[in-house]
Write a protein that holds these residues in place. Structure first.
Motif, short mmCIF file in Angstrom:
data_model
loop_
_atom_site.label_atom_id
_atom_site.label_comp_id
_atom_site.label_asym_id
_atom_site.label_seq_id
_atom_site.Cartn_x
_atom_site.Cartn_y
_atom_site.Cartn_z
N ALA A 1 -12.10 -4.03 7.37
CA ALA A 1 -12.23 -2.89 8.28
C ALA A 1 -11.62 -3.20 9.64
N ASP A 2 -11.87 -4.41 10.17
CA ASP A 2 -11.31 -4.79 11.46
C ASP A 2 -9.79 -4.83 11.41
N ASP A 3 -9.24 -5.38 10.32
CA ASP A 3 -7.79 -5.47 10.20
C ASP A 3 -7.14 -4.09 10.19
N MET A 4 -7.85 -3.11 9.59
CA MET A 4 -7.27 -1.77 9.44
C MET A 4 -7.70 -0.83 10.57
N GLY A 5 -8.58 -1.30 11.45
CA GLY A 5 -9.04 -0.46 12.54
C GLY A 5 -9.88 0.72 12.10
N ILE A 6 -10.69 0.52 11.05
CA ILE A 6 -11.57 1.57 10.55
C ILE A 6 -13.01 1.09 10.55
N THR A 7 -13.90 1.91 10.07
CA THR A 7 -15.34 1.65 10.16
C THR A 7 -15.84 0.80 8.99
N ALA A 8 -16.75 -0.11 9.27
CA ALA A 8 -17.49 -0.82 8.22
C ALA A 8 -18.89 -0.23 8.16
N ALA A 9 -19.33 0.15 6.98
CA ALA A 9 -20.65 0.76 6.81
C ALA A 9 -21.30 0.17 5.55
N VAL A 10 -22.53 0.60 5.28
CA VAL A 10 -23.28 0.09 4.13
C VAL A 10 -23.39 1.17 3.07
N LEU A 11 -23.07 0.80 1.83
CA LEU A 11 -23.35 1.60 0.65
C LEU A 11 -24.18 0.72 -0.27
N ASP A 12 -25.43 1.06 -0.43
CA ASP A 12 -26.36 0.16 -1.11
C ASP A 12 -26.25 0.31 -2.62
N PRO A 13 -25.91 -0.77 -3.35
CA PRO A 13 -25.85 -0.67 -4.81
C PRO A 13 -27.22 -0.65 -5.46
N LEU A 14 -28.28 -0.78 -4.66
CA LEU A 14 -29.65 -0.68 -5.13
C LEU A 14 -29.99 -1.69 -6.21
#
Length: 292
Positions: A249-262
């Motif tokens: 995400a940092d390399d691409m300048g976009i957001t890092a978020a959480v998607l929980d696989p549960l």
């Protein structure tokens, strides 16, 4: 319904007395159910209700793929009236069920239809599909009704209530993801394939295992995909280090978020459950993919 005998619970002299007491006291009334990991625990708890005790073999905060059972957890398998597990997903649980279980056994793979990855390997993450979870709930109710016929109607009613909630969740996903600017999601590992039923395409960083390392060529392909599809978010997980997802995400300048696989809860999830986390996942997907 049985209590776990001392001889079974204390499988080794190395088991501390406190561990023995947890499985041999007379306070363990009702049906005793052992489940392999969190989604199975959630179903069993919903169906058993107040009539049983559910023991999860994967402790909160632990990644289930690499689970190694303690003597205490092996004792739970041995003493359970019902063990609910998914064969092929956790080898240690498979072995414990084969070698130690003395009660009824429910293998989720006998109830839900599993899909294959593109390379032909089986995708075990069926709980991402609420309707498959509902089918498991019906099967748990049948097993518990056979074990405890005096309360069969209660188990069936609980399973019907669970199915209703899961059908509502399935509808929410279908409606929420029906009209989106993008359909591709970049995720930490390939645990979300069952969401393809809602029109999503998965681009995993690490492949099948959350601990796998992508090659430079894999990362280059993901970077090209992010640019070409206008992807805004890289999704990581709570039980896995965010190093790879945050770096991409940092390399691409976009957001890092959480998607929980549960695959499991954490110690901080006292107020969360399968339904609430799946709903949080839906909201994260809608935001990331520009859904209206």
């Amino acid at each position: 319904m049985k209590l776990i005998p001392l001889a079974v619970a204390c499988l080794s002299g190395s088991l501390v007395l406190g561990g023995c007491a947890a499985f041999t006291g007379s306070d363990t009334a009702g049906i005793q159910v052992a489940t392999a990991f969190y989604p199975l625990e959630y179903v069993a708890q919903r169906v058993a209700g107040d009539l049983g005790t559910v023991q999860n073999l994967t402790a909160p905060g632990k990644e289930p793929h690499d689970l190694e059972l303690t003597i205490r957890e092996t004792a739970a398998v041995a003493g359970a009236d019902l063990v609910v597990y998914e064969s092929g997903f956790q080898p240690a649980v498979d072995a414990a069920v084969d070698q130690n279980s003395t009660g009824d056994v429910l293998d989720a793979t006998d109830v839900v239809e599993l899909e294959d990855y593109a390379d032909g390997q089986v995708n075990p993450h069926f709980w991402q599909d609420p309707l498959r979870m509902a089918a498991l709930g019906d099967a748990v109710a049948k097993h518990l009704a056979d074990l405890d016929p005096d309360h069969a109607d209660t188990y069936r009613t609980n399973a019907a209530d669970l199915r209703s909630d899961l059908e509502d969740l399935d509808t929410a996903y279908a409606d929420g993801l029906a009209d989106c600017e993008r359909t591709t999601i970049v995720v930490s590992h390939d645990a979300f394939g069952y969401l393809a039923k809602y029109g999503l395409d998965m681009a995993p960083i690490a492949g099948l295992s959350p601990d796998a390392e992508p090659t430079p060529a894999d990362l280059a392909k993901l970077q090209d995909l992010i640019r070409s599809d206008g992807i805004t978010t890289v999704f990581g997980e709570r039980l896995v280090s965010p190093r790879l997802t945050q770096s991409l995400a940092d390399d691409m300048g976009i957001t890092a978020a959480v998607l929980d696989p549960l695959e499991g809860l954490t110690a901080d999830d006292e107020d969360a459950d399968y339904l609430s986390i799946m709903t949080d996942n839906l909201h994260a997907l809608e935001k990331a993919n520009g859904c209206s």
